[in-house]
Design an enzyme around this catalytic site. Structure first.
Site, PDB file in Angstrom:
ATOM      1  N   SER A 180       0.839  -1.193   0.000  1.00  9.75           N
ATOM      2  CA  SER A 180       0.000   0.000   0.000  1.00  9.75           C
ATOM      3  C   SER A 180       0.883   1.255   0.000  1.00  9.75           C
ATOM      4  CB  SER A 180      -0.922  -0.062   1.222  1.00  9.75           C
ATOM      5  OG  SER A 180      -1.907   0.905   1.161  1.00  9.75           O
ATOM      6  N   ASP A 223      -8.858  -6.226  -4.689  1.00 10.05           N
ATOM      7  CA  ASP A 223      -8.453  -4.953  -4.096  1.00 10.05           C
ATOM      8  C   ASP A 223      -8.910  -3.824  -5.019  1.00 10.05           C
ATOM      9  OD1 ASP A 223      -7.183  -2.742  -3.056  1.00 10.05           O
ATOM     10  OD2 ASP A 223      -5.188  -3.649  -2.980  1.00 10.05           O
ATOM     11  N   HIS A 277      -8.157  -5.067  -0.311  1.00 13.17           N
ATOM     12  CA  HIS A 277      -6.844  -4.477  -0.034  1.00 13.17           C
ATOM     13  C   HIS A 277      -6.172  -5.125   1.173  1.00 13.17           C
ATOM     14  CE1 HIS A 277      -3.744  -1.488  -0.279  1.00 13.17           C
ATOM     15  NE2 HIS A 277      -4.027  -0.955   0.893  1.00 13.17           N
TER      16      HIS A 277
END
Lengths: 377, 199
Positions: free
Chosen positions: A149, A316, A349
């Site tokens: 991320s 995601d 995610h």
């Protein structure tokens, strides 16, 4: 079984020039290290954290069995990133609320708590600060820099800011910049915090309050975007919080998903700092290495010389596979070495923090091939 | 078809030191061979998770991608050679992928099970779909959704103005030059685009 770790801190006196202009003076960084740095100093792996994490990447603190690091499933003795082979460094970023200098600390120049006056920091600033920590630890070149991320953005940025210092960059569930939708989510979260009457323009510390309502809503919103529709449906569906009958109330907790989000929001608001949330989401928004190249990621990536492992997760939607493919495309166009795995995981995610044997196997296989002996010349 | 003969046969068709894109690279064995023995570099493209991990494990650069999504990741003429080793027959967009192959590379090397092999013909003549080493599946579970013959492929290449530089069959351990459409279980084509020949 987890291994015992302990945090360290390092003070820096030389000012750190910031992207926004100005500099941060007299700051400290919290960090942890696992494993042993080898004689060539060629087995160092830097782990970069995302929004809600810290330098405590793996292991547990003595006497606190439940204090496992946030990437404990990935990093440790015998884990995919094996601390029996690698010297792993976790570092807390500036502006965070987990140890490194942040908005809750005193500004040495004014003697007042930074609060909203803490300078806006960027991914590039963080990377520069991390590089200084490595200098102090005597590490010139990283065997690998890795993150998921926002952490992946730092890993990517490392490969562009310090190409000669990075052998491998592992970029997971990340993106070369945020989309408008993604910035929009961040902005809603920030507005929730800033409009909380307890925020006091960011100087809530001196009022002895915390903008918990804003933080709760920010976290609830964030949490929705970290999960997939499928996983939410399988976990909660339309299950009711209590019993089988509607309460016909607009205010009571009716569905289990509501209870879950409120719980997550409450928990978060007790430990996370509101100014940190603003700073970190802004760092996400600003990251865009292609900006200096008229939006051409291909040109931006020309500087990178590291070998890349990129991983995305099919469900995601916050950092969708297409965003990783953009990075792949730009690396391919520059004829860089890379591998890319697109894991068909259901969890959205969040999958980058979870156990999935396909994901773990790829990371393990990649790190097993990283040569830590002869690469140092 | 995999194995030493195929790897060596392919290596002879791939110019030394080529930049190679291997579509449906499997566990990366062939690309690894080309890299270590033939001075090649490049990427494999693979959809299967276990194969992707196997590629990473042996140090073959691999990109996990569904080929049905096309080759948009790759720029025009950015490779010397595109390999489609036993890949074409699995693709819905087989024709598009053939054109894409010659868009991203100067040369395409394509192999596929030759449905025109005498045994397959005999099998169909007897009223049953063939099940062989090259076509080991039953009609109802085969991933080979594009069953074509050596001659069919020649026609497809002609239709798309792709130049067949070299073509032959493989049968067991032998290379088949005479009547491969009937005598070879595997078809091997080396293609270049016509426009390049005139350039």
């Amino acid at each position: 079984m987890s291994f015992i770790v302990s945090p360290s801190s390092m003070q820096f006196h030389e000012p750190l020039a910031l992207s926004a202009g100005g500099a941060l003076v007299d700051y400290h960084l919290s960090f942890e290290t696992y494993g042993q740095l080898n004689q060539f100093k060629s087995n160092a792996v830097l782990i970069c954290h995302a929004l809600n994490a810290s330098h405590h990447v793996a292991g547990v603190y003595r006497g606190q069995d439940k204090s496992e690091g946030w990437w404990n499933n990935m990093i440790g003795p015998g884990k995919p990133v094996d601390t029996d082979r690698f010297f792993v460094i976790g570092v807390n970023n500036l502006g965070s609320c987990f140890g490194s200098t942040g908005p809750m600390h005193k500004n040495p120049q004014t003697g007042r708590t930074y609060g909203a006056d803490f300078p806006v920091v960027t991914v590039e600033d963080w990377v520069n600060a991390q590089a200084r920590l490595l200098d102090e630890l005597g590490i010139d070149t990283l065997a690998a820099v890795m993150g998921g991320s926002l952490g992946g953005m730092q890993a990517l940025s490392w490969s562009l800011q310090y190409p000669h210092r990075v052998k491998h960059a592992v970029v997971i569930a990340s993106a070369p910049n945020l989309t408008a939708e993604n910035i929009a989510f961040n902005e809603v979260a920030r507005r929730a915090i800033v409009t909380d009457p307890d925020f006091h323009g960011g100087h809530f510390y001196e009022h002895g309050v915390v903008p918990e309502r804003g933080l709760r809503i920010a976290r609830m919103l964030g949490h929705i975007t970290y999960l997939s529709d499928d996983v939410m449906n399988s976990k909660f569906g339309r299950k009711l919080h209590q019993g089988n009958d509607y309460q016909y109330s607009t205010q009571a907790i009716e569905f289990q998903i509501e209870s879950y989000l409120r719980y997550q929001g409450d928990k978060f608001s007790k430990y996370f700092d509101a100014n940190t949330y603003l700073l970190i989401t802004r760092a996400l928004d600003y990251f865009d290495p292609a900006k200096a190249f008229n939006g051409s990621l291909v040109q931006a990536m020309a500087r990178a010389t590291a070998e890349f492992l990129l991983i995305s997760f099919t469900t995601d939607w916050r950092f969708a596979p297409g965003r990783s493919r953009e990075m792949v495309q730009s690396l391919v166009a520059n004829k860089r070495k890379l591998s890319y795995a697109e894991i068909d995981a259901p969890q959205g995610h969040d999958a980058f923090l979870l156990d999935d044997s396909r994901y773990m196997n790829v990371v393990r296989a990649y790190f097993e091939r990283i040569n830590t002996v002869s690469e140092k010349t | 078809m995999t194995g030493k003969l195929l790897a060596q046969t392919i290596a002879e068709l791939v110019p030394y030191g080529s930049r190679v894109l291997d579509l449906g690279c499997g566990d990366g064995a062939l690309l690894n061979f080309l890299q270590s023995q033939h001075g090649c570099s490049g990427y494999g493209v693979e959809i299967d998770d276990a194969n992707v991990a196997a590629c990473v494990k042996r140090g073959v650069q691999v990109i996990q991608l569904n080929l049905e999504q096309g080759l948009r990741l790759f720029e025009d003429q950015s490779f010397d050679v595109v390999l489609q080793i036993d890949t074409l027959q699995h693709l819905k967009n087989a024709e598009t992928m053939l054109k894409e192959t010659l868009r991203v590379a100067r040369m395409g090397i394509i192999t596929f099970p030759n449905f025109g092999h005498w045994f397959n013909r005999w099998s169909v003549l007897c009223g049953r779909m063939p099940v062989t080493a090259q076509l080991p599946y039953e009609w109802y579970d085969t991933p080979n959704i594009r069953v074509g013959t050596f001659a069919d492929f020649q026609a497809l290449a002609l239709k798309n103005r792709l130049h067949i530089k070299y073509a032959f069959g493989l049968e067991g351990e032998k290379i088949v030059h005479f009547w491969p459409n009937a005598r070879a279980a595997t078809a091997v084509f080396q293609l270049t685009s016509e426009s390049q020949l005139t350039a």
